[in-house]
Design an enzyme around this catalytic site. Structure first.
Site, PDB file in Angstrom:
ATOM      1  CE  LYS A   9      -4.221  -2.061   1.915  1.00 49.87           C
ATOM      2  NZ  LYS A   9      -4.793  -2.398   3.334  1.00 49.87           N
ATOM      3  CE1 TYR A  49      -9.816  -2.905   0.353  1.00 49.13           C
ATOM      4  CE2 TYR A  49      -8.271  -0.940  -0.566  1.00 49.13           C
ATOM      5  CZ  TYR A  49      -8.439  -2.055   0.340  1.00 49.13           C
ATOM      6  OH  TYR A  49      -7.193  -2.428   0.348  1.00 49.13           O
ATOM      7  CG  ASN A 112      -3.444  -3.209   7.019  1.00 42.89           C
ATOM      8  OD1 ASN A 112      -2.812  -1.870   5.336  1.00 42.89           O
ATOM      9  ND2 ASN A 112      -5.005  -3.323   7.247  1.00 42.89           N
ATOM     10  CG  HIS A 115      -4.804  -5.977  -0.460  1.00 43.69           C
ATOM     11  ND1 HIS A 115      -6.195  -5.866   0.067  1.00 43.69           N
ATOM     12  CD2 HIS A 115      -5.192  -6.488  -1.878  1.00 43.69           C
ATOM     13  CE1 HIS A 115      -7.389  -6.956  -1.032  1.00 43.69           C
ATOM     14  NE2 HIS A 115      -6.724  -7.088  -1.613  1.00 43.69           N
ATOM     15  CD  GLU A 126      -9.260  -8.243  -4.030  1.00 45.96           C
ATOM     16  OE1 GLU A 126      -7.833  -8.652  -3.679  1.00 45.96           O
ATOM     17  OE2 GLU A 126      -9.607  -8.212  -2.734  1.00 45.96           O
TER      18      GLU A 126
HETATM   19  P1  ATP Z   1      -6.874  -6.032   3.466  1.00 49.67           P
HETATM   20  O1  ATP Z   1      -8.394  -6.878   2.620  1.00 49.67           O
HETATM   21  O2  ATP Z   1      -6.012  -4.023   2.966  1.00 49.67           O
HETATM   22  O3  ATP Z   1      -5.950  -6.857   2.982  1.00 49.67           O
HETATM   23  P2  ATP Z   1      -8.210  -7.007   5.449  1.00 49.67           P
HETATM   24  O4  ATP Z   1      -8.702  -7.958   4.885  1.00 49.67           O
HETATM   25  O5  ATP Z   1      -7.100  -7.709   6.854  1.00 49.67           O
HETATM   26  O6  ATP Z   1      -7.289  -6.224   4.679  1.00 49.67           O
HETATM   27  P3  ATP Z   1     -10.548  -5.561   5.289  1.00 49.67           P
HETATM   28  O7  ATP Z   1     -11.386  -5.518   6.230  1.00 49.67           O
HETATM   29  O8  ATP Z   1     -10.541  -6.030   4.431  1.00 49.67           O
HETATM   30  O9  ATP Z   1      -8.920  -5.504   6.139  1.00 49.67           O
HETATM   31  O10 ATP Z   1     -10.231  -3.912   5.386  1.00 49.67           O
HETATM   32  C1  ATP Z   1      -9.573  -3.435   4.590  1.00 49.67           C
HETATM   33  C2  ATP Z   1      -8.596  -1.930   5.004  1.00 49.67           C
HETATM   34  O11 ATP Z   1      -9.078  -1.845   4.912  1.00 49.67           O
HETATM   35  C3  ATP Z   1      -8.078  -2.830   5.606  1.00 49.67           C
HETATM   36  O12 ATP Z   1      -6.569  -3.558   5.408  1.00 49.67           O
HETATM   37  C4  ATP Z   1      -7.107  -1.668   6.384  1.00 49.67           C
HETATM   38  O13 ATP Z   1      -6.596  -0.406   5.304  1.00 49.67           O
HETATM   39  C5  ATP Z   1      -8.846  -0.547   6.100  1.00 49.67           C
HETATM   40  N1  ATP Z   1      -9.594  -1.067   7.439  1.00 49.67           N
HETATM   41  C6  ATP Z   1     -10.229  -1.847   7.924  1.00 49.67           C
HETATM   42  N2  ATP Z   1     -11.189  -1.552   9.197  1.00 49.67           N
HETATM   43  C7  ATP Z   1     -10.290  -0.090   9.520  1.00 49.67           C
HETATM   44  C8  ATP Z   1     -10.648   0.424  10.483  1.00 49.67           C
HETATM   45  N3  ATP Z   1     -11.753  -0.141  11.172  1.00 49.67           N
HETATM   46  N4  ATP Z   1     -10.517   1.986  10.553  1.00 49.67           N
HETATM   47  C9  ATP Z   1     -10.053   2.407   9.194  1.00 49.67           C
HETATM   48  N5  ATP Z   1      -9.546   1.284   8.281  1.00 49.67           N
HETATM   49  C10 ATP Z   1      -9.744   0.164   8.512  1.00 49.67           C
HETATM   50 MG    MG Z   2      -9.929  -7.034   2.974  1.00 51.61          MG
END
Ligand code: ATP
Ligand code: MG
Length: 138
Positions: A9, A49, A112, A115, A126
């Site tokens: 990211k 997303y 974080n 992804h 994706e």
């Molecule tokens: P990713 O899809 O990015 O691999 P993930 O599957 O672990 O991560 P998801 O639940 O799909 O997590 O959320 C997508 C992304 O949205 C997260 O990686 C993070 O960057 C962001 N995100 C998730 N939860 C929160 C939150 N509560 N507040 C802010 N950002 C969030």
């Molecule tokens: Mg995810």
């Protein structure tokens, strides 16, 4: 053999973590079969997303994802989806296991660093957002 989409990211790219992340991917035996650096538009970040549309963090997440270039990769290997998610660690870095990318490098729940697709259907969708089939050297 399964493929998954990995993204470093904008926070990871800006902080110079590309090498560290790729080293972990290769050490873990996942094969990188496509790679592209891309600055997403807001529209593309929202399309990518779309599954999170309606969540309270959707607007800030999609703005963050177009705040700088991303490095997208297709990873291939047995159980690549699960293995890459294991390497990444939990979404919330304070909950992520020791030795995971997010535990070691992430700064908050949004920034974080990486992804990973969470299912085969998500991976197919994706990957298609970033690569056509001639760009994947599988
Ligand atoms: P990713 O899809 O990015 O691999 P993930 O599957 O672990 O991560 P998801 O639940 O799909 O997590 O959320 C997508 C992304 O949205 C997260 O990686 C993070 O960057 C962001 N995100 C998730 N939860 C929160 C939150 N509560 N507040 C802010 N950002 C969030
Ligand atoms: Mg995810």
């Amino acid at each position: 053999m399964i493929q998954t989409l990995a993204i470093i990211k904008p926070d990871g790219v800006k902080r110079g973590l590309i090498g560290d992340v790729i080293k972990r991917i290769e050490e873990h035996g996942l094969r990188i079969v496509a790679m592209r650096m891309m600055l997403l538009s807001k529209e593309r970040a929202e399309f990518f997303y779309a599954a999170h549309r309606g969540r309270k963090f959707y607007d800030s997440l999609t703005s963050f994802m177009c705040s700088g270039p991303c490095l997208a990769m297709v990873l291939m290997g047995e159980n690549a989806i699960g293995r890459w998610r294991e390497l990444m660690g939990e979404t919330d870095c304070t909950q992520a296991a020791e030795g995971t990318i997010r535990r070691d490098f992430a700064t908050d729940i949004q920034k974080n660093v990486v992804h990973g697709s969470d299912s085969e259907a998500a991976a197919i969708f994706e990957i298609s957002c970033f690569f056509n089939r001639f760009e994947i050297s599988a």
